[in-house]
Motif scaffolding. Structure first.
Motif, PDB file in Angstrom:
ATOM      1  N   ILE A 132       7.316 -14.843   5.367  1.00  0.00           N
ATOM      2  CA  ILE A 132       6.848 -16.081   4.736  1.00  0.00           C
ATOM      3  C   ILE A 132       7.691 -16.389   3.503  1.00  0.00           C
ATOM      4  CG2 ILE A 132       4.935 -17.120   3.439  1.00  0.00           C
ATOM      5  CD1 ILE A 132       3.030 -15.637   5.347  1.00  0.00           C
ATOM      6  N   SER A 133       7.904 -15.358   2.677  1.00  0.00           N
ATOM      7  CA  SER A 133       8.699 -15.526   1.458  1.00  0.00           C
ATOM      8  C   SER A 133      10.114 -15.982   1.781  1.00  0.00           C
ATOM      9  CB  SER A 133       8.733 -14.207   0.677  1.00  0.00           C
ATOM     10  OG  SER A 133       9.529 -14.324  -0.478  1.00  0.00           O
ATOM     11  N   ASN A 134      10.727 -15.387   2.802  1.00  0.00           N
ATOM     12  CA  ASN A 134      12.090 -15.759   3.183  1.00  0.00           C
ATOM     13  C   ASN A 134      12.164 -17.191   3.705  1.00  0.00           C
ATOM     14  OD1 ASN A 134      13.197 -13.271   2.480  1.00  0.00           O
ATOM     15  ND2 ASN A 134      12.862 -12.378   4.507  1.00  0.00           N
ATOM     16  N   SER A 135      11.158 -17.591   4.469  1.00  0.00           N
ATOM     17  CA  SER A 135      11.140 -18.959   5.003  1.00  0.00           C
ATOM     18  C   SER A 135      11.004 -19.988   3.881  1.00  0.00           C
ATOM     19  CB  SER A 135       9.999 -19.124   6.016  1.00  0.00           C
ATOM     20  OG  SER A 135      10.250 -18.368   7.178  1.00  0.00           O
ATOM     21  N   GLU A 309      18.881 -34.773   7.415  1.00  0.00           N
ATOM     22  CA  GLU A 309      19.075 -33.496   8.107  1.00  0.00           C
ATOM     23  C   GLU A 309      18.607 -32.332   7.240  1.00  0.00           C
ATOM     24  OE1 GLU A 309      20.587 -31.961  11.854  1.00  0.00           O
ATOM     25  OE2 GLU A 309      20.131 -33.949  11.110  1.00  0.00           O
ATOM     26  N   LEU A 310      18.935 -32.375   5.967  1.00  0.00           N
ATOM     27  CA  LEU A 310      18.524 -31.304   5.046  1.00  0.00           C
ATOM     28  C   LEU A 310      17.001 -31.252   4.892  1.00  0.00           C
ATOM     29  CD1 LEU A 310      21.303 -31.753   2.337  1.00  0.00           C
ATOM     30  CD2 LEU A 310      20.987 -29.746   3.804  1.00  0.00           C
ATOM     31  N   ILE A 311      16.381 -32.411   4.781  1.00  0.00           N
ATOM     32  CA  ILE A 311      14.916 -32.452   4.689  1.00  0.00           C
ATOM     33  C   ILE A 311      14.300 -31.902   5.971  1.00  0.00           C
ATOM     34  CG2 ILE A 311      12.890 -33.944   4.482  1.00  0.00           C
ATOM     35  CD1 ILE A 311      14.420 -33.662   1.877  1.00  0.00           C
ATOM     36  N   SER A 312      14.910 -32.232   7.105  1.00  0.00           N
ATOM     37  CA  SER A 312      14.425 -31.738   8.399  1.00  0.00           C
ATOM     38  C   SER A 312      14.512 -30.218   8.482  1.00  0.00           C
ATOM     39  CB  SER A 312      15.244 -32.369   9.533  1.00  0.00           C
ATOM     40  OG  SER A 312      14.809 -31.901  10.785  1.00  0.00           O
ATOM     41  N   TYR A 313      15.631 -29.645   7.998  1.00  0.00           N
ATOM     42  CA  TYR A 313      15.778 -28.183   7.989  1.00  0.00           C
ATOM     43  C   TYR A 313      14.739 -27.540   7.063  1.00  0.00           C
ATOM     44  CZ  TYR A 313      20.230 -28.361  10.519  1.00  0.00           C
ATOM     45  OH  TYR A 313      21.203 -28.549  11.467  1.00  0.00           O
ATOM     46  N   ALA A 314      14.474 -28.179   5.944  1.00  0.00           N
ATOM     47  CA  ALA A 314      13.457 -27.663   5.015  1.00  0.00           C
ATOM     48  C   ALA A 314      12.094 -27.642   5.690  1.00  0.00           C
ATOM     49  CB  ALA A 314      13.424 -28.513   3.748  1.00  0.00           C
ATOM     50  N   ILE A 315      11.773 -28.729   6.361  1.00  0.00           N
ATOM     51  CA  ILE A 315      10.474 -28.831   7.044  1.00  0.00           C
ATOM     52  C   ILE A 315      10.348 -27.765   8.131  1.00  0.00           C
ATOM     53  CG2 ILE A 315       9.128 -30.294   8.619  1.00  0.00           C
ATOM     54  CD1 ILE A 315      10.106 -32.703   6.927  1.00  0.00           C
ATOM     55  N   SER A 316      11.437 -27.513   8.873  1.00  0.00           N
ATOM     56  CA  SER A 316      11.383 -26.500   9.938  1.00  0.00           C
ATOM     57  C   SER A 316      11.114 -25.112   9.362  1.00  0.00           C
ATOM     58  CB  SER A 316      12.681 -26.494  10.747  1.00  0.00           C
ATOM     59  OG  SER A 316      13.768 -26.028   9.977  1.00  0.00           O
ATOM     60  N   ASN A 317      11.624 -24.833   8.152  1.00  0.00           N
ATOM     61  CA  ASN A 317      11.366 -23.539   7.514  1.00  0.00           C
ATOM     62  C   ASN A 317       9.956 -23.463   6.925  1.00  0.00           C
ATOM     63  OD1 ASN A 317      13.811 -21.505   7.322  1.00  0.00           O
ATOM     64  ND2 ASN A 317      14.665 -23.565   7.291  1.00  0.00           N
ATOM     65  N   LYS A 322       4.404 -21.371   7.753  1.00  0.00           N
ATOM     66  CA  LYS A 322       3.028 -21.654   8.168  1.00  0.00           C
ATOM     67  C   LYS A 322       2.650 -20.821   9.392  1.00  0.00           C
ATOM     68  CE  LYS A 322      -0.891 -24.015   8.750  1.00  0.00           C
ATOM     69  NZ  LYS A 322      -1.358 -23.469  10.026  1.00  0.00           N
ATOM     70  N   GLU A 323       3.555 -20.695  10.349  1.00  0.00           N
ATOM     71  CA  GLU A 323       3.274 -19.912  11.555  1.00  0.00           C
ATOM     72  C   GLU A 323       3.022 -18.450  11.211  1.00  0.00           C
ATOM     73  OE1 GLU A 323       6.738 -20.784  13.829  1.00  0.00           O
ATOM     74  OE2 GLU A 323       5.927 -22.655  14.666  1.00  0.00           O
ATOM     75  N   LYS A 324       3.813 -17.900  10.300  1.00  0.00           N
ATOM     76  CA  LYS A 324       3.600 -16.510   9.880  1.00  0.00           C
ATOM     77  C   LYS A 324       2.310 -16.368   9.065  1.00  0.00           C
ATOM     78  CE  LYS A 324       7.102 -14.319  11.677  1.00  0.00           C
ATOM     79  NZ  LYS A 324       6.911 -13.196  12.625  1.00  0.00           N
ATOM     80  N   HIS A 325       2.003 -17.401   8.291  1.00  0.00           N
ATOM     81  CA  HIS A 325       0.750 -17.409   7.534  1.00  0.00           C
ATOM     82  C   HIS A 325      -0.433 -17.357   8.495  1.00  0.00           C
ATOM     83  CE1 HIS A 325      -2.568 -19.135   5.123  1.00  0.00           C
ATOM     84  NE2 HIS A 325      -1.942 -18.600   4.089  1.00  0.00           N
ATOM     85  N   ASP A 326      -0.324 -18.062   9.607  1.00  0.00           N
ATOM     86  CA  ASP A 326      -1.383 -18.051  10.622  1.00  0.00           C
ATOM     87  C   ASP A 326      -1.539 -16.663  11.235  1.00  0.00           C
ATOM     88  OD1 ASP A 326      -1.786 -20.718  10.166  1.00  0.00           O
ATOM     89  OD2 ASP A 326      -0.676 -21.410  11.937  1.00  0.00           O
ATOM     90  N   VAL A 327      -0.425 -15.938  11.371  1.00  0.00           N
ATOM     91  CA  VAL A 327      -0.474 -14.578  11.910  1.00  0.00           C
ATOM     92  C   VAL A 327      -1.260 -13.673  10.954  1.00  0.00           C
ATOM     93  CG1 VAL A 327       0.888 -12.524  12.494  1.00  0.00           C
ATOM     94  CG2 VAL A 327       1.654 -14.793  13.233  1.00  0.00           C
ATOM     95  N   ILE A 328      -0.980 -13.799   9.662  1.00  0.00           N
ATOM     96  CA  ILE A 328      -1.709 -12.994   8.675  1.00  0.00           C
ATOM     97  C   ILE A 328      -3.200 -13.336   8.708  1.00  0.00           C
ATOM     98  CG2 ILE A 328      -2.063 -12.602   6.207  1.00  0.00           C
ATOM     99  CD1 ILE A 328       0.866 -12.665   5.765  1.00  0.00           C
ATOM    100  N   GLU A 329      -3.487 -14.642   8.785  1.00  0.00           N
ATOM    101  CA  GLU A 329      -4.891 -15.055   8.838  1.00  0.00           C
ATOM    102  C   GLU A 329      -5.611 -14.411  10.013  1.00  0.00           C
ATOM    103  OE1 GLU A 329      -5.388 -19.272   8.830  1.00  0.00           O
ATOM    104  OE2 GLU A 329      -5.328 -19.382   6.642  1.00  0.00           O
ATOM    105  N   ALA A 330      -4.894 -14.243  11.122  1.00  0.00           N
ATOM    106  CA  ALA A 330      -5.494 -13.654  12.321  1.00  0.00           C
ATOM    107  C   ALA A 330      -5.916 -12.203  12.088  1.00  0.00           C
ATOM    108  CB  ALA A 330      -4.517 -13.737  13.493  1.00  0.00           C
ATOM    109  N   TYR A 331      -5.277 -11.531  11.126  1.00  0.00           N
ATOM    110  CA  TYR A 331      -5.691 -10.171  10.779  1.00  0.00           C
ATOM    111  C   TYR A 331      -6.937 -10.172   9.894  1.00  0.00           C
ATOM    112  CZ  TYR A 331      -1.294  -8.234  12.568  1.00  0.00           C
ATOM    113  OH  TYR A 331      -0.251  -7.854  13.376  1.00  0.00           O
ATOM    114  N   TYR A 332      -7.058 -11.202   9.040  1.00  0.00           N
ATOM    115  CA  TYR A 332      -8.168 -11.254   8.097  1.00  0.00           C
ATOM    116  C   TYR A 332      -9.465 -11.796   8.716  1.00  0.00           C
ATOM    117  CZ  TYR A 332      -5.431 -10.054   3.940  1.00  0.00           C
ATOM    118  OH  TYR A 332      -4.685  -9.388   3.010  1.00  0.00           O
ATOM    119  N   VAL A 333      -9.338 -12.864   9.505  1.00  0.00           N
ATOM    120  CA  VAL A 333     -10.529 -13.558  10.007  1.00  0.00           C
ATOM    121  C   VAL A 333     -11.530 -12.635  10.701  1.00  0.00           C
ATOM    122  CG1 VAL A 333     -11.362 -15.310  11.622  1.00  0.00           C
ATOM    123  CG2 VAL A 333      -9.424 -15.825  10.131  1.00  0.00           C
TER     124      VAL A 333
END
Length: 357
Positions: A132-135, A309-317, A322-333
């Motif tokens: 998450i931090s790297n993204s 293009e740069l804004i698009s790359y930022a959004i993709s990261n 967010k996807e990794k954040h959802d993975v962490i949430e799946a451990y907590y819920v």
């Protein structure tokens, strides 16, 4: 009758990283601030959503402050009449009580998790946290790279502007706006927030929500560099000088740029949002020298392409984070005692209602 809700962003993903105006959520009549603590998936946003829904149904007006890194989640809610705030006090907007007990208090949802099960998954949780931090770091690098491209476009449009005419337009507009308004003799500091955000699902614009309380909206049209921020700032300064209540909404990429102002005493708003295109338009583009601008056409087209293009790359990261954040949430819920959190919600509602006068 059901209360009214306004959607806003207290923070933004900017060219210089995460930035927030959390202090500006707090109203003058604040009675209680509940700082919610706990990891992802512990139910902070869900708790706020349920309380917001309940008080809206009771007829209270609510401000819902959404998270720019997860616009489906709340960062805070404000129950305006009661002067009560619930907010997410965890990273990246760490908030701790300034007046502990008297106004602020911590509500620790970490008291309701199964610690042993979470410890069993600590390696996966820590690794997800690193991802998450790297993204986010990559996202902010792309946003930072977009900043000089923005300024390059701004320079070219500025070079083609007749700012003498813009100044004359601004002077006349301000005169007409305030000619029947006296000064209050009271100093009121303006309130700063964001009405738009760069998020994992793209650009989100809440201008229609934040301007829902005013009777008249002016649409300020103009390309980058035509003087929109200066126009808005001059109106804001005049309103503050007269002691009026003003809300200022910033551009998320470059927070020094303005997008919307609301002058509550005049019941008007001025915005650059395309959601209000064609309504009471103030067009700064008409002061562009179109012939001169043609000389920059190729460069501007290239800049716009690179910028998007740069804004698009930022959004993709941001999306990856967010996807990794959802993975962490799946451990907590699965390891949360949500029945006890529901009991907490009922107690919080009872406490909040005590501020009814």
């Amino acid at each position: 009758m059901e209360g009214k809700s306004r959607k806003l962003f207290p923070g933004a993903n900017t060219a210089n990283g995460s930035y927030n105006f959390f202090d500006n959520i707090v109203p003058k009549n604040v009675n209680r601030i509940f700082c919610l603590k706990g990891g992802p998936g512990v139910g902070k946003s869900s708790l706020m959503k349920k309380i917001a829904k309940e008080f809206l149904e009771k007829g209270y007006d609510i401000e819902q402050h959404f998270c720019p890194s997860d616009p489906s989640s709340l960062d805070a809610i404000l129950i305006k009449k009661l002067g009560v705030i619930l907010l997410d006090g965890t990273a990246p907007h760490i908030v701790d009580p300034k007046d502990p007990g008297a106004i602020d208090e911590i509500v620790n949802l970490g008291e309701y998790w199964n610690l042993e099960n979470l410890e069993a998954n600590k390696i996966e949780i820590v690794e997800c946290g690193k991802d998450i931090s790297n993204s986010f770091k990559r996202a902010y690098k792309f946003l930072k790279a977009a900043e000089p491209i923005y300024y390059d476009m701004e320079e070219k449009y500025k070079d083609c502007m007749d700012f003498g005419q813009v100044n004359l337009l601004t002077e006349h507009f301000i005169y007409d706006l305030f000619k029947n308004s006296g000064s209050t003799g009271i100093y009121q500091k303006e309130r700063h927030l964001f009405g738009t955000a760069i998020t994992p699902v793209g650009h989100i614009d809440y201008a229609d929500s934040i301007l829902s309380e005013v009777s008249k909206v002016y649409h300020l049209n103009g390309s980058i560099g035509t003087g929109k921020t200066t126009f808005l700032q001059k109106i804001c300064d005049k309103a503050v000088q007269k002691g009026m209540s003003v809300e200022v909404y910033h551009y998320p990429l470059i927070k020094e740029k303005l997008e919307t102002i609301i002058i509550k005493d005049l019941n008007i708003g001025v915005t650059v949002s395309p959601l209000f295109k064609g309504k009471n338009t103030i067009d700064l583009d008409k002061y562009l020298d179109k012939v001169k601008l043609e000389r920059y056409e190729e460069e501007l087209n290239f800049d716009k392409l690179v910028f998007d293009e740069l804004i698009s790359y930022a959004i993709s990261n941001l999306k990856k984070a967010k996807e990794k954040h959802d993975v962490i949430e799946a451990y907590y819920v699965p390891n949360m005692r949500f029945d006890e959190i529901e009991e907490l919600r009922i107690k919080l509602v009872e406490r909040i209602l005590k501020y009814e006068k």
